[in-house]
Design an enzyme around this catalytic site. Structure first.
Site, PDB file in Angstrom:
ATOM      1  N   GLU A  47       0.822  -1.216   0.000  1.00  0.00           N
ATOM      2  CA  GLU A  47       0.000   0.000   0.000  1.00  0.00           C
ATOM      3  C   GLU A  47       0.859   1.271   0.000  1.00  0.00           C
ATOM      4  O   GLU A  47       0.595   2.226   0.736  1.00  0.00           O
ATOM      5  CB  GLU A  47      -0.957  -0.010   1.198  1.00  0.00           C
ATOM      6  CG  GLU A  47      -1.986  -1.128   1.125  1.00  0.00           C
ATOM      7  CD  GLU A  47      -3.025  -1.064   2.239  1.00  0.00           C
ATOM      8  OE1 GLU A  47      -2.752  -0.403   3.255  1.00  0.00           O
ATOM      9  OE2 GLU A  47      -4.093  -1.666   2.088  1.00  0.00           O
ATOM     10  N   GLU A  50      -6.870  -7.856  -0.451  1.00  0.00           N
ATOM     11  CA  GLU A  50      -7.479  -7.764   0.880  1.00  0.00           C
ATOM     12  C   GLU A  50      -8.959  -7.426   0.775  1.00  0.00           C
ATOM     13  O   GLU A  50      -9.323  -6.308   0.418  1.00  0.00           O
ATOM     14  CB  GLU A  50      -6.779  -6.692   1.736  1.00  0.00           C
ATOM     15  CG  GLU A  50      -5.349  -7.025   2.109  1.00  0.00           C
ATOM     16  CD  GLU A  50      -4.756  -6.000   3.062  1.00  0.00           C
ATOM     17  OE1 GLU A  50      -5.535  -5.195   3.646  1.00  0.00           O
ATOM     18  OE2 GLU A  50      -3.523  -5.986   3.221  1.00  0.00           O
TER      19      GLU A  50
END
Length: 609
Positions: free
Chosen positions: A190, A261
């Site tokens: 991320e 995710e």
């Protein structure tokens, strides 16, 4: 007496059984190349729909691993995803630990033994609500280091650790082309959240990290989650709750759509209410993702487990994703586990159409549609009938048949005729979790009270002119640091009295503090997950003569995300006494003594609730 023909037949059957066993064993361990195109990952020349779940090896005892993995497989998963945790494996520079609950190799092999694939998220920055985002404390003390940017000291140590891990996996033959279960690896995590802060240095770092990983020649693809500028051939992937709608897709048409995710709930922090996400909502967006060319969806977490010891990041509770399909104890959380199991089975029935059919979309109503995969000239056809209205059910007509669609739901029709699953209609068993006191575990237990001595300045050998920073002093070996000083009040300050009421004011950079005056507890203060800093003010009583002020500062885990992790601070910053006859007395430069105090982390977390 056995006849000759019967004996021959018996020998033949035994020989056939041996051949089958050997062949089956080899098939389970055979080398499998891993490539990809715009439709899917291709493993050993075969396309597969991949249903994945995050299970982290250090968040449960090794004795639980086999049972948790077996339940994940029964739940329809064929991939297990795990992070790699640098700070538990190299807590001291150059000293490594891969034993017990940190036995990464054993965990990956157990995944393979279950007949499942594995995704290894190397990072080595991971976030994961894990202390310091997975970075060991000693990394902060490398001269001139800045984490996660085009910084030579950081890149040197990041590359060295990544190379060691990849070599370990190769030596154990754990990558799929070697016959192991690992089909995917991830570098960084991320990074797009902080990339703008580093400007061109961030962009250069992304490309360096991707190219460095690819250059390690694992034989499996690498990915970067939430990273649109992931360099070729690294795959950019999606994180979030609604990737079927929010993911703009891979940054190149020849890369597959991967959901790294899919949050099954939300991690808990102190002060927050329980996190909930309905299984109907999870199932809706998983079905949506696969109906829009998705190839792999991962549940984060499928089993969360426990943050043992001091492993949780700031203000995160020890219980991790207890609302996942498998709860903290590895028990089935129904109907979440069962409804998702049924979803995986329904999607598998659509596999041939999803991989070989031509996609199309048919409008069925104002907020209803059909995602169709059909191969002309054959009976290969699958459809996903969606009702996107979140309040009202609908009845639609598709290919001459009527279908009832509950609000905010998707019906899976693997032959374009028969509904086998609807995301809103749950047939899985509901359950509840109850606790009973264990007579065996509770037998012979006795409580003991331990009194902690409150130090004064004369008890502490180390002294500084001002409060010392907590994290750089404790070096992540303990949560606690004592600060203590003393002031002397004479009769000019307290005319005709033996004591005076004043206000103690302490400015703390976080996270928690307990205050004592002359050995007596006067109060506590703490920040929050949003704002770690706080100001503590409390009415106190001082006496004529020497007054001892003792402050126990503490952290509740280190931050796991954001820019400049290596520069985060904590602990007492300024101390003052208000309300004296002479005005406010600033004690910040009074010569505070300090000492490291090594308590267990559980005490910190009990005191802050």
């Amino acid at each position: 007496m056995v006849s000759i023909p019967s004996l021959v037949l018996l020998v033949a059957l035994v020989s056939l059984w041996v051949i089958l066993v050997v062949a089956y064993g080899y098939a389970g361990k055979q080398d499998k190349s891993v490539t990809y195109d715009g439709r899917s990952l291709i493993i050993g020349g075969k396309r597969e729909l991949l249903f994945s779940g995050s299970i982290h090896y250090p968040r449960s005892p090794p004795e639980m691993w086999a049972g948790v993995l077996e339940k994940a497989k029964r739940g329809g998963l064929n991939v297990i995803q795990t992070y790699l945790f640098w700070n538990i494996h190299e807590p001291i520079q150059g000293q490594f630990n891969f034993q017990g609950e940190y036995d990464l190799v054993k965990f990956i092999k157990m995944i393979g033994d279950q007949g499942m694939y594995a995704t290894l998220r190397v990072g080595p920055y991971i976030e994961a609500e894990w202390n310091h985002g997975g970075f060991p404390y000693w990394l902060r003390e490398i001269p001139n280091i800045t984490f996660r940017t085009d910084n030579l000291p950081f890149k040197k140590h990041m590359k060295k650790f990544t190379q060691m891990i990849i070599k370990m996996m190769k030596d154990e033959k754990l990558f799929a082309p070697q016959g192991g279960p690992i089909i995917l690896a991830q570098i960084e995590n991320e990074y797009s959240y902080i990339e703008p802060a580093f400007k061109e240095f961030g962009t250069r770092y992304v490309h360096w990290a991707g190219n460095m990983a690819v250059g390690l020649h694992t034989g499996v693809p690498w990915m970067m989650c939430k990273q649109k500028d992931a360099p070729d051939p690294v795959i950019n992937t999606c994180n979030g709750r609604k990737c079927g709608d929010t993911f703009t897709g891979p940054n190149e048409p020849y890369k597959p759509s991967i959901w790294t995710e899919n949050w099954t709930a939300q991690n808990r922090v102190f002060g927050d209410p329980p996190s909930q996400r309905t299984v109907e909502d999870i199932a809706f967006y998983v079905a949506r993702f696969f109906s829009k060319n998705g190839t792999l969806a991962n549940y984060y977490m499928y089993y969360g487990g426990t943050n043992f010891g001091r492993t949780a990041s700031s203000f995160v509770t020890t219980r991790y994703y207890d609302e996942a399909p498998l709860d903290e104890y590895g028990l089935l959380r129904e109907p979440k586990w069962g409804h998702l199991r049924d979803l995986h089975g329904a999607l598998k029935l659509c596999q041939k159409a999803l991989f070989w059919g031509n996609p199309s979309v048919e409008k069925l109503g104002e907020q209803q549609e059909a995602q169709i995969y059909e191969k002309p000239g054959t009976d290969i056809c699958a459809a996903f009938l969606s009702n996107n209205n979140s309040r009202t059910p609908a009845t639609v007509t598709f290919r001459g048949h009527q279908y009832y669609l509950p609000q905010h739901s998707i019906s899976i029709v693997p032959d374009c005729k028969t509904v086998v699953y609807n995301t809103k209609m749950i047939v899985a068993q509901h359950n509840s979790r109850n606790f009973e006191i264990s007579e065996k575990a509770s037998k012979g237990l006795n409580w003991e009270m331990l009194r902690e001595s409150i130090p004064t300045a004369k008890d502490v050998p180390v002294k500084e002119r001002s409060p010392i920073e907590l994290i750089s002093t404790t070096k992540d070996t303990t949560d606690y640091l004592w600060y203590t000083t003393s002031i002397y009040l004479d009769h000019t300050e307290l005319p005709f009295r033996k004591e005076i009421h004043s206000v103690l004011q302490v400015v703390s950079l976080g996270h928690l503090m307990h205050a004592f005056i002359n050995g007596e507890y006067v109060g506590s203060g703490h920040g929050s997950n949003i704002d770690k800093s706080f100001v503590f003010q409390k009415l106190i009583t001082l006496k004529v003569g020497t007054n001892h002020i003792s402050l126990l500062g503490a952290t509740v885990g280190l931050a796991d995300s954001g820019v400049y992790l290596e520069r985060r601070l904590a602990g007492v910053h300024a101390v003052a006494i208000k309300g004296l006859n002479t005005g406010t007395l600033d004690l910040s430069m009074n010569g505070l003594a300090w000492m490291v105090k090594n308590f267990t982390s559980s005490l910190t977390r009990a005191l802050i609730v």
